[in-house]
Design an enzyme around this catalytic site. Structure first.
Site, PDB file in Angstrom:
ATOM      1  N   ASP A  40       0.820  -1.205   0.000  1.00  0.00           N
ATOM      2  CA  ASP A  40       0.000   0.000   0.000  1.00  0.00           C
ATOM      3  C   ASP A  40       0.858   1.260   0.000  1.00  0.00           C
ATOM      4  OD1 ASP A  40      -2.281  -1.503   0.087  1.00  0.00           O
ATOM      5  OD2 ASP A  40      -2.712  -1.161   2.205  1.00  0.00           O
ATOM      6  N   PRO A  41       0.410   2.324  -0.666  1.00  0.00           N
ATOM      7  CA  PRO A  41       1.150   3.593  -0.641  1.00  0.00           C
ATOM      8  C   PRO A  41       1.425   4.089   0.780  1.00  0.00           C
ATOM      9  CG  PRO A  41      -0.551   3.675  -2.317  1.00  0.00           C
ATOM     10  CD  PRO A  41      -0.776   2.405  -1.551  1.00  0.00           C
TER      11      PRO A  41
END
Length: 310
Positions: A47-48
């Site tokens: 995930d970012p």
């Protein structure tokens, strides 16, 4: 005439320590540009909003990405009690509040229920496709939909820090497909609390560990010095659990040409003793060079993936 590929024929793995607020696809693109590699891919989306290990394959290493899909992973994450969000992380919209602050003892007592083979419903803010669309796009548009539970494995889960009453840090070792945010959501529900993931770091993916990871800035500095290749790990790094067989020059040539080779009886017995249950995959090496990934059948090695390495 075949079109010449852009970039250099660079092969190997980059054990990237991804920084916060940077997507996996962005990271792959940046590494590819820094190294000027012809081809790149990654093993396991991160995930970012998460930091940590994102193994990136360049060139011939992309052929070994499938062998990383089942790799064990280690995550360290922090749950912030008192507030739940729609995305189950700190970037989402608040959907619930509570004064309940589970004690460390309560969290420790609850964690064993999530260890082993369990059913887990992925977060609605996830990359899973629903009728051809990403779940996170549907969730952002306010669409109503349900995701089916999946069977996943969590090998270990332990409380590793509790800085204050509002936060608890948990470290887990998992198989593939586990969503940390779903674990945080389900743990909060079990404890009658509201909570979301406020920090998440992946510390290991199979043989790729934090101890020998590199950052984008470090890679860029190496490239600036004309030493980009120093940031690469061997293509075979992803094949850590696969038995190796040293082959002769002639056998290496046969495998590269897609032809099987005959094994000696002692080679068959040695490989059988080292193969994981249900596996036939063997890696063939000519000296230090990976030649092919093969299937062992009836006393022969049959090449499945051949590598163009020198």
């Amino acid at each position: 005439m075949a079109r010449r590929k852009k970039g250099d024929a660079i092969s190997g793995w980059v054990n990237l320590d991804k920084h916060y607020d940077f997507g996996s696809t962005q990271a792959v693109g940046r590494v590819r540009r820094i190294s000027n590699a012809q081809k790149a891919g990654h093993a396991g989306t991160l995930d970012p909003l998460a930091t940590g290990i994102l193994p990136i394959a360049l060139g011939e290493a992309t052929k070994t990405v499938p062998f990383m899909m089942d790799a064990e992973k280690v995550y360290r994450f922090t749950i912030n009690w008192g507030v739940s969000t729609d995305s189950i992380d700190r970037e989402g919209e608040i959907i619930g509040r509570s004064d309940v602050r589970p004690s460390v003892e309560a969290v420790k007592a609850a964690l064993p229920a999530f260890v082993g083979e369990i059913d887990q419903v992925p977060p609605q803010f996830s990359a899973i496709r629903v009728d051809g669309q990403r779940a996170y796009d549907l969730a952002r548009d306010g669409a109503e939909f349900e995701l089916e539970s999946r069977r996943v494995v969590i090998h270990e889960a332990a409380v590793t820090d509790a800085p204050d009453a509002d936060h608890v840090e948990i470290t887990i070792r998992t198989g593939k497909g586990v969503y940390v945010r779903s674990l945080a959501r389900d743990l909060a529900v079990m404890l009658g609390a509201e909570g979301h993931v406020s920090a998440l770091r992946r510390e290991r993916v199979g043989p790729f560990r934090a101890e020998n990871a590199v950052t984008l800035d470090f890679l860029a500095d190496l490239a600036h010095k004309g030493a980009a290749l120093e940031g690469l790990l061997p293509v075979s790094t992803a094949l850590d659990d696969i038995p190796e067989l040293a082959v002769t020059d002639q056998d290496a040539l046969s495998l590269r040409q897609g032809r099987p080779i005959v094994l000696l009886p002692r080679q068959v017995e040695t490989l059988k003793s080292r193969l994981p249950a249900g596996s036939r995959t063997v890696s063939a090496f000519e000296g230090e060079t990976l030649v092919a990934l093969c299937s062992m059948r009836a006393g022969r090695l049959e090449p499945d993936r051949v590598f163009n390495l020198s």
